[in-house]
Design a protein around this motif. Structure first.
Motif, PDB file in Angstrom:
ATOM      1  N   THR A 190       0.506   8.034  10.182  1.00 28.13           N
ATOM      2  CA  THR A 190       0.746   7.131   9.055  1.00 28.13           C
ATOM      3  C   THR A 190       1.432   7.859   7.906  1.00 28.13           C
ATOM      4  O   THR A 190       2.388   7.331   7.303  1.00 28.13           O
ATOM      5  N   ARG A 202      -3.470   3.099   2.403  1.00 32.26           N
ATOM      6  CA  ARG A 202      -2.506   2.766   3.460  1.00 32.26           C
ATOM      7  C   ARG A 202      -3.229   2.419   4.758  1.00 32.26           C
ATOM      8  O   ARG A 202      -4.290   2.969   5.054  1.00 32.26           O
ATOM      9  N   GLN A 213       0.836  -1.210   0.000  1.00 32.13           N
ATOM     10  CA  GLN A 213       0.000   0.000   0.000  1.00 32.13           C
ATOM     11  C   GLN A 213       0.866   1.254   0.000  1.00 32.13           C
ATOM     12  O   GLN A 213       0.532   2.246  -0.669  1.00 32.13           O
ATOM     13  N   TYR A 214       1.982   1.228   0.727  1.00 31.22           N
ATOM     14  CA  TYR A 214       2.917   2.355   0.675  1.00 31.22           C
ATOM     15  C   TYR A 214       3.504   2.503  -0.724  1.00 31.22           C
ATOM     16  O   TYR A 214       3.657   3.623  -1.240  1.00 31.22           O
ATOM     17  N   TYR A 254       4.855   6.309   6.470  1.00 32.13           N
ATOM     18  CA  TYR A 254       5.006   6.405   5.021  1.00 32.13           C
ATOM     19  C   TYR A 254       6.251   7.203   4.645  1.00 32.13           C
ATOM     20  O   TYR A 254       6.942   6.870   3.669  1.00 32.13           O
TER      21      TYR A 254
END
Length: 418
Positions: free
Chosen positions: A376, A231, A210-211, A381
């Protein structure tokens, strides 16, 4: 007087004093015992010699003169300048009391609120734990709707998976005009096998994917105005209510995942423990977390100010949260409450005296939802982005495919080479 001579009467003592005072007034010399600090030595010598100097200005008169100058040559001083502005930029800032009338700067908050309500926002939550700990039920209880994969899938039959498979379900929840796209990621098969070696690797891979997807969207030349955010903002880890120490799989999972995602540990089905057992179990878990260097949300180093630190300290005292989940309502004193009915009474889910579900809900939704998203984006991230860009600079100009912890490469298309 006996001879009849006309003599002047003797001068009395009081008259002599008056004469002396008049002489002193006429021939007055100002003597300064303690000269003012603002006068130089030459000025004090001139005063001693009787020269005609201007009388010294008093302190009150000096203050009035300074105030008049400040009014004429006024400069607005900022007590706490903004951290993003330099010293040259802060000279022209005017506070609210210095404005001549209402400008309407505060209306920016209403503009932001309207835009957010129109566009909505995303929140992605992952639940991890063994089967039968009530993960789906707790998620339904959090949002008071059937949002879990088990609840919204017709003819669903729960089977123990041989491997860990991640499955996500997305919903759009609207409350008082505010829309939220909620994505719940379930991890069936985690910790259900006899050999649970490396069972956390699919979860680590999914989080990094997802990152990577978000990073690719950012690096496009013609990127979208609003990048879809998939994310993981929060990972709720379920601990079985054994009353003992943390299991090795719990320690290893939270130690690895705590570096890339915000983890909130909870004690599932806490109604199986007495209050004394629950308190002792929570103390043991906190000792294990500290001994193994496991970072759970909220971390102390992310506290922005004293107010946040006080609030987060209260939350850290309650971690892990002892929770009970249910999606059934019962009548208690004429009111409908969410609870679990037993032979000896009803366990009220939202009652703080029965369990700590209310504290968990406040943390995830009411008080720290935006902070979870900020941590996040700005912490996890950002660390991943810096790592990937450093790898790409070392290898060349293009981003290489995503490398997993076991050394294997992800299957990627040509778009990964940017």
């Amino acid at each position: 007087q006996e001879q009849g001579l006309d003599l002047e009467p003797p001068v009395r003592m009081e008259e002599e004093k008056e004469v002396m005072e008049e002489i002193e007034v006429e021939e007055r010399v100002v003597e300064i015992e303690h000269p003012l600090p603002c006068l130089s030595e030459s000025d004090t010598q001139a005063q001693e010699q009787g020269l005609d100097l201007e009388p010294p200005v008093r302190m009150e008169e000096e203050m009035e003169v300074m105030e008049e100058r400040e009014v004429e040559e006024r400069v607005v001083e900022i007590e706490h300048p903004l951290p993003c502005l330099s010293e040259s930029d802060t000279q022209g800032i005017i506070k609210g009391r210095d404005l001549f009338g209402y400008v309407g700067i505060e209306a920016v908050l209403d503009q932001m609120r309207r835009k957010t309500m129109k566009a909505g926002f995303e929140f992605n939550i992952m639940v991890v734990g063994q089967s039968g700990l009530g993960k789906s039920t707790l998620v339904n209880t959090l949002f008071k709707s059937k949002v879990s994969r088990k609840s919204c899938t017709p003819n669903y039959e729960e089977k123990i998976s041989k491997t860990v498979h991640l499955q996500s379900v997305s919903h759009v929840i609207e409350e008082k005009g505010v829309k939220m796209k909620l994505t719940v990621i379930d991890t069936p098969g985690f910790g259900d096998q006899i050999n649970n070696e490396n069972c956390w690797e699919p979860i680590v891979k999914y989080v990094n994917e997802q990152y990577e997807k978000y990073l690719k969207e950012e690096l496009h030349v013609n990127r979208k105005r609003r990048i879809p955010d998939t994310r993981i903002h929060c990972c709720v880890y379920f601990l079985p209510a054994t009353g003992h120490w943390l299991r090795p799989i719990d320690v290893e999972f939270m130690r690895r995942l705590g570096k890339i995602v915000s983890i909130v540990p909870v004690i599932a089905k806490a109604d199986t423990l007495t209050l004394e057992e629950r308190l002792e179990f929570k103390q043991r878990i906190r000792q294990d977390l500290q001994a193994n260097g496991i970072r759970v949300y909220p971390q102390k180093e992310y506290d922005e100010d004293a107010e946040d630190r006080i609030l987060n300290d209260k939350i850290r005292e309650n971690i892990p949260f002892a929770v009970v989940g249910t999606d059934k309502e019962h009548q208690v004193n004429g009111n409908k409450v969410l609870g679990r009915k037993t032979k000896w009474g009803i366990i009220e889910v939202e009652n703080v005296a029965h369990c700590e579900f209310a504290h968990l809900r406040d943390l995830l939704i009411r008080s720290h939802l935006q902070d979870l998203k900020d941590v996040t984006h700005n912490i996890h991230y950002e660390a991943y982005r810096v790592k990937r860009l450093n790898e790409s600079n070392a290898n060349g100009l293009a981003l290489s495919p995503l490398t997993l912890e076991n050394g294997t490469l992800e299957k990627s298309d040509a778009e990964s080479h940017l």
